[in-house]
Write a protein that holds these residues in place. Structure first.
Motif, PDB file in Angstrom:
ATOM      1  N   HIS A  59       0.795  -1.109   0.083  1.00 51.83           N
ATOM      2  CA  HIS A  59       0.042  -0.125  -0.011  1.00 51.83           C
ATOM      3  C   HIS A  59       0.813   1.113   0.052  1.00 51.83           C
ATOM      4  O   HIS A  59       0.401   2.356  -0.672  1.00 51.83           O
ATOM      5  N   PHE A  69      -1.444   5.999   5.629  1.00 51.92           N
ATOM      6  CA  PHE A  69      -2.704   4.981   5.718  1.00 51.92           C
ATOM      7  C   PHE A  69      -2.532   4.247   6.835  1.00 51.92           C
ATOM      8  O   PHE A  69      -1.574   4.344   7.730  1.00 51.92           O
ATOM      9  N   THR A 124      -6.988   5.020   3.268  1.00 53.31           N
ATOM     10  CA  THR A 124      -5.878   6.074   2.923  1.00 53.31           C
ATOM     11  C   THR A 124      -6.483   7.201   3.680  1.00 53.31           C
ATOM     12  O   THR A 124      -7.475   7.755   3.585  1.00 53.31           O
TER      13      THR A 124
END
Length: 133
Positions: A59, A69, A124
């Motif tokens: 990510h 995040f 996010t």
């Protein structure tokens, strides 16, 4: 992407592949000497942490400047035991939205057999919500 993280250094994790939204992280394990549980196999929490590291690495490749995040859910399904060898966690998104991304991470032994499947939902953060993270 900040790597290696403090926890990855402590646990001996190594990134072996990284792409847009994907990552593979590996570690050598030995249940008898370092990573064992009461049953004498590699501890499930350790396997889950390996998968979480791969998901976080995956990510982090998607973050723009000023974004951060956080995981909001993590679930592990264990498939077979491990005693020693090398484990590799392969993380990939199963669905990517603007704010929420769902990941699947397969943890495999050296012989290619799956040890666990871990899923996670990652949020996010942007703007003020990302500040200081």
């Amino acid at each position: 992407m900040r790597y290696p993280t403090a926890i990855s250094q402590l646990l001996g994790f190594r990134i072996t592949a990284v792409g847009a939204g994907t990552a593979a992280v590996e570690v050598g394990v030995d249940a008898a000497g370092r990573h064992g549980n009461q049953q004498g196999t590699v501890h499930g929490g350790f396997i889950t942490e390996l998968a979480d590291a791969a998901i976080g690495t995956a990510h982090s490749t998607l973050m723009a400047p000023g974004e951060s995040f956080t995981s909001i859910d993590l679930r592990a399904t264990f498939l077979r035991p491990v005693w020693r060898g090398t484990l590799t966690a392969h993380a990939r998104p199963s669905h990517s939205g603007r704010t929420i991304t769902h990941y699947v991470c397969d943890v495999v032994r050296e012989d290619g057999k799956a040890v666990a499947t871990v899923t996670s939902t990652v949020l996010t953060l942007r703007g003020d919500r990302a500040t200081g993270r």
